[in-house]
Structures are given as structure tokens and as C-alpha cells.
Design a protein around this motif. Sequence first.
Motif: not given
Length: 108
Positions: A85-91, A93-99
Motif C-alpha cells: 500500500w505504501v508502494e502502490y497507494g490506495t484510494e 493514500v497516494p503511492a510513494h513508489h519507494v522501491l
Amino acid sequence: MSARFKMSRKGVGQLLRSPMMQAEMVRRATVIKSVAESIAPVGGPTDPHAGRYKASFYVTSTARGGRRRDRAVATVGNRAYYARWVEYGTEKVPAHHVLLRAALAGGR
């Protein structure tokens, strides 16, 4: 006199699975992990999981990876249950695309 080269498939396979190649893949994955840890969101003071995502990155490696299981590979991942959810986001929370950003910045 010109030089000649005859490729050995077996030799190339041994090179791709060699400890030297596996060590290089681990080195690159470790660089990506370091970049990911440096740009990972930590959370605020009210977050019950503050810092867990940042501390959950790991590196694994094998000499039998790839689509055909014929080469050394190293993988960077995150063990936090909410990492996707951190990487791709949810409805909400925006995606962070850390990896993704770490791989683009640090795989050299």
C-alpha cells in the motif's frame, strides 16, 4: 592475424551463476536497499507503526534465479504487511513508489 572467439554456452552459464556475479548482484541490491531506506516514509507522531516500514527492507540472493533459473539474482523487498500500500497507494493514500525510485536511483 585476426582474433577469433567461440562462445561456450556452458561457460557463459557458469559465469552467470558464479559467486562473483552473485556478489555483484548483492552489492547492487544493497545499494538499492540503502536508497530505499533513506527515502522511505516514517509516519507521524500518532502513527502506531512509525519507522516499521523503513526498518523492514531486506536483501535475498540466489545463484538460480531469473525466468529460466539460470543466473544469479538478488532481490530487495519489504516485510511490513502494508508495504504494497505504501508502494502502490490506495484510494485514500497516494503511492510513494519507494522501491521503484530506489531502483532507478541506486542500481549502479
